[in-house]
Scaffold this motif. Structure first.
Motif, PDB file in Angstrom:
ATOM      1  N   LEU A   1      37.839  16.488  13.383  1.00  0.00           N
ATOM      2  CA  LEU A   1      38.185  17.164  14.632  1.00  0.00           C
ATOM      3  C   LEU A   1      37.001  17.248  15.584  1.00  0.00           C
ATOM      4  O   LEU A   1      37.089  16.865  16.755  1.00  0.00           O
ATOM      5  N   VAL A   2      35.870  17.730  15.088  1.00  0.00           N
ATOM      6  CA  VAL A   2      34.688  17.898  15.934  1.00  0.00           C
ATOM      7  C   VAL A   2      34.128  16.534  16.336  1.00  0.00           C
ATOM      8  O   VAL A   2      33.794  16.313  17.506  1.00  0.00           O
ATOM      9  N   SER A   3      34.069  15.623  15.390  1.00  0.00           N
ATOM     10  CA  SER A   3      33.521  14.299  15.706  1.00  0.00           C
ATOM     11  C   SER A   3      34.342  13.593  16.777  1.00  0.00           C
ATOM     12  O   SER A   3      33.791  13.067  17.746  1.00  0.00           O
ATOM     13  N   GLU A   4      35.649  13.584  16.605  1.00  0.00           N
ATOM     14  CA  GLU A   4      36.492  12.917  17.602  1.00  0.00           C
ATOM     15  C   GLU A   4      36.452  13.651  18.937  1.00  0.00           C
ATOM     16  O   GLU A   4      36.460  13.024  20.000  1.00  0.00           O
ATOM     17  N   GLY A   5      36.391  14.964  18.911  1.00  0.00           N
ATOM     18  CA  GLY A   5      36.303  15.728  20.155  1.00  0.00           C
ATOM     19  C   GLY A   5      35.031  15.425  20.927  1.00  0.00           C
ATOM     20  O   GLY A   5      35.057  15.232  22.145  1.00  0.00           O
ATOM     21  N   ILE A   6      33.917  15.360  20.214  1.00  0.00           N
ATOM     22  CA  ILE A   6      32.644  15.040  20.861  1.00  0.00           C
ATOM     23  C   ILE A   6      32.646  13.593  21.357  1.00  0.00           C
ATOM     24  O   ILE A   6      32.202  13.305  22.466  1.00  0.00           O
ATOM     25  N   ARG A   7      33.170  12.683  20.536  1.00  0.00           N
ATOM     26  CA  ARG A   7      33.246  11.276  20.946  1.00  0.00           C
ATOM     27  C   ARG A   7      34.075  11.138  22.225  1.00  0.00           C
ATOM     28  O   ARG A   7      33.674  10.461  23.170  1.00  0.00           O
TER      29      ARG A   7
ATOM     30  N   ARG B   1      32.816   9.961  25.945  1.00  0.00           N
ATOM     31  CA  ARG B   1      33.462   8.815  26.597  1.00  0.00           C
ATOM     32  C   ARG B   1      34.006   9.230  27.964  1.00  0.00           C
ATOM     33  O   ARG B   1      33.815   8.522  28.950  1.00  0.00           O
ATOM     34  N   TYR B   2      34.664  10.392  28.033  1.00  0.00           N
ATOM     35  CA  TYR B   2      35.214  10.894  29.288  1.00  0.00           C
ATOM     36  C   TYR B   2      34.117  11.115  30.326  1.00  0.00           C
ATOM     37  O   TYR B   2      34.306  10.871  31.518  1.00  0.00           O
ATOM     38  N   ALA B   3      32.955  11.575  29.873  1.00  0.00           N
ATOM     39  CA  ALA B   3      31.833  11.832  30.780  1.00  0.00           C
ATOM     40  C   ALA B   3      31.112  10.542  31.173  1.00  0.00           C
ATOM     41  O   ALA B   3      30.131  10.591  31.915  1.00  0.00           O
TER      42      ALA B   3
ATOM     43  N   TYR C   1      27.362   9.826  21.747  1.00  0.00           N
ATOM     44  CA  TYR C   1      27.987  10.185  20.474  1.00  0.00           C
ATOM     45  C   TYR C   1      27.230   9.528  19.323  1.00  0.00           C
ATOM     46  O   TYR C   1      26.896   8.356  19.366  1.00  0.00           O
ATOM     47  N   HIS C   2      26.994  10.308  18.268  1.00  0.00           N
ATOM     48  CA  HIS C   2      26.212   9.848  17.110  1.00  0.00           C
ATOM     49  C   HIS C   2      26.962  10.264  15.846  1.00  0.00           C
ATOM     50  O   HIS C   2      27.080  11.450  15.546  1.00  0.00           O
ATOM     51  N   VAL C   3      27.455   9.280  15.101  1.00  0.00           N
ATOM     52  CA  VAL C   3      28.293   9.542  13.933  1.00  0.00           C
ATOM     53  C   VAL C   3      27.576  10.406  12.903  1.00  0.00           C
ATOM     54  O   VAL C   3      28.096  11.435  12.450  1.00  0.00           O
ATOM     55  N   THR C   4      26.379  10.019  12.495  1.00  0.00           N
ATOM     56  CA  THR C   4      25.671  10.738  11.441  1.00  0.00           C
ATOM     57  C   THR C   4      25.300  12.147  11.872  1.00  0.00           C
ATOM     58  O   THR C   4      25.486  13.106  11.114  1.00  0.00           O
ATOM     59  N   VAL C   5      24.792  12.297  13.064  1.00  0.00           N
ATOM     60  CA  VAL C   5      24.396  13.624  13.543  1.00  0.00           C
ATOM     61  C   VAL C   5      25.619  14.547  13.607  1.00  0.00           C
ATOM     62  O   VAL C   5      25.565  15.692  13.143  1.00  0.00           O
ATOM     63  N   SER C   6      26.721  14.051  14.139  1.00  0.00           N
ATOM     64  CA  SER C   6      27.922  14.885  14.244  1.00  0.00           C
ATOM     65  C   SER C   6      28.414  15.330  12.883  1.00  0.00           C
ATOM     66  O   SER C   6      28.663  16.521  12.653  1.00  0.00           O
TER      67      SER C   6
END
Length: 137
Positions: free
Chosen positions: A45-51, A55-57, A63-68
């Motif tokens: 949920l959080v990862s996709e929301g941040i991604r 992207r929207y911005a 976006y960073h997979v490991t950090v998220s």
């Protein structure tokens, strides 16, 4: 509730009392997600929301997979050992989570800076997380 609307609901709760979305707000959003959905679901949920937000911005490279994922796991670990329903109390009890550099205890900077960590999950390379992971690599 879909993932996108669940994420937006969490963001609305966090931003209701904040004038900017900084590290503390990231931690609070993650804490809310973990409490409501559990750590495993909160990762997605959080990862996709941040991604999606990046992207929207127009800044998908932010976006960073490991950090998220690492942050969700860290917050989840601490939330599992806390019975408080108040974020400010949780933050006081687990102040280490408010240190933006916390991941450097577990990862080399060069590892986190690499494309492999940015685009996929990378296990900690300095020290293991203080729990047994329940996630697939």
């Amino acid at each position: 509730m879909t993932g996108a609307s669940a994420f937006q609901d969490l963001m609305s709760q966090v931003m209701a009392h904040a004038d900017r979305f900084g590290h503390r707000q990231h931690v609070q959003l993650t804490w809310l997600a973990v409490r409501r959905y559990g750590t495993v679901e909160a990762v997605a949920l959080v990862s996709e929301g941040i991604r999606s937000t990046a992207r929207y911005a127009g800044r998908p490279q932010k976006y960073h997979v490991t950090v998220s994922r690492a942050w969700v796991e860290l917050v989840g670990h601490h939330a599992e050992h806390s019975d408080t329903a108040d974020f400010d109390t949780f933050a006081e009890q687990h102040a280490v989570l408010l240190d933006k550099r916390l991941l450097t205890r577990f990862y080399r900077s060069s590892t986190l800076a690499g494309d492999r960590a940015r685009t996929g999950w990378v296990e900690p390379d300095l020290a293991p997380f203080p729990w047994r992971t329940q996630f697939d690599a």
